[in-house]
Design an enzyme around this catalytic site. Structure first.
Site, PDB file in Angstrom:
ATOM      1  N   ASP A  10       0.751  -0.996   0.117  1.00 21.44           N
ATOM      2  CA  ASP A  10      -0.106   0.302  -0.169  1.00 21.44           C
ATOM      3  C   ASP A  10       1.198   1.050   0.263  1.00 21.44           C
ATOM      4  OD1 ASP A  10      -2.747   1.627   0.229  1.00 21.44           O
ATOM      5  OD2 ASP A  10      -2.208   1.689   3.271  1.00 21.44           O
ATOM      6  N   ASP A  12      -0.341   5.107   1.532  1.00 19.02           N
ATOM      7  CA  ASP A  12      -0.405   5.979   2.004  1.00 19.02           C
ATOM      8  C   ASP A  12      -0.173   5.202   3.285  1.00 19.02           C
ATOM      9  OD1 ASP A  12      -0.568   9.019   0.971  1.00 19.02           O
ATOM     10  OD2 ASP A  12      -1.932   7.172  -0.532  1.00 19.02           O
ATOM     11  N   ASP A 172      -1.543  -0.856   5.879  1.00 19.72           N
ATOM     12  CA  ASP A 172      -1.990  -0.243   7.364  1.00 19.72           C
ATOM     13  C   ASP A 172      -2.975  -0.161   7.757  1.00 19.72           C
ATOM     14  OD1 ASP A 172      -2.447   1.783   5.026  1.00 19.72           O
ATOM     15  OD2 ASP A 172      -2.555   3.169   6.797  1.00 19.72           O
TER      16      ASP A 172
END
Length: 225
Positions: A10, A12, A172
């Protein structure tokens, strides 16, 4: 150390701390449409589903709604402003660059699977000088179905020429964990990202507090496959 064939990240909240620039773009948009700004801490928990979802969450947090035409205009305002300020304050998280270098030197194929629009993902990674680490960068609008759909992850692996059976996702958020589960791949979660719940509650296969711990976590996952 035996490592995965392919590692998909991922963007961001995982590779980079982009919340300051996302907050700036969002609050510029909110001011433009006459709504109150959103605190930086709150924005961190709104990121992960793309710019449209971010704006919608902010409008909802302001206790109001806007019509489709106004929303489309707000979306364009956000994209234009963010494109001009995509890396003003954004930085890689600690030990990201060294870890990417280590993994690539070990022959691991590296890719990015992000719900950011393709143009903005490319702009951001280029501005940070990070694009060269990745054999594939696949934004939300570059595939038919974006995360958490398995197709977003599998398309990223395919573009790398990787092996899904020996791939690992690193993210995240619940979106990232769900994406990996849907694709049948192991997943590592970082504890420092933008999750709306404590990272331990995401029930990833491994949880790390620093990127320096990633190679060991990846090796442990492959050893159990």
């Amino acid at each position: 150390m035996r490592l995965p064939d392919t590692v998909i990240f991922d963007l961001d909240g995982t590779l980079v701390d982009s919340a300051p620039d996302l907050t700036g773009a969002l609050n510029h948009t909110m001011r433009t449409i006459g709504l109150p700004e959103i605190g930086a801490g709150d924005v961190r928990h709104m990121v992960g589903h793309g710019a449209r979802a971010l704006i919608q969450k902010a409008v909802t947090a302001a206790g109001t709604t806007i019509d489709d035409a106004a929303f489309d205009a707000a979306f364009d305002t956000f994209l234009d402003y963010y494109a001009d300020h995509v890396a003003d304050l954004t930085t890689p998280f600690p030990n990201v660059l060294g870890t990417l270098s280590f993994l690539r030197d070990q022959g691991v194929k590296l890719g990015v699977c992000t719900n950011k629009p393709q143009r903005l993902a490319d702009l951001l990674l280029e501005a940070l000088g990070m694009e060269h680490w990745f054999g594939a960068i696949v934004g939300a609008d570059a595939v038919e179905h974006r995360k958490p759909h398995a197709g977003h992850l599998t398309a990223t692996v395919d573009r790398l020429g990787g092996d899904l059976r020996r791939a690992v996702m690193v993210g995240d958020s619940q979106t990232d964990v769900d994406t990996a589960r849907n694709a049948g791949t192991p997943v590592v979660a970082v504890s420092f990202g933008y999750s709306t719940v404590p990272a331990a509650d995401l029930m990833a296969d491994r949880l790390i507090d620093d990127f320096i711990q990633l190679p060991e976590a990846l090796a442990a996952l492959i050893a159990h496959k």
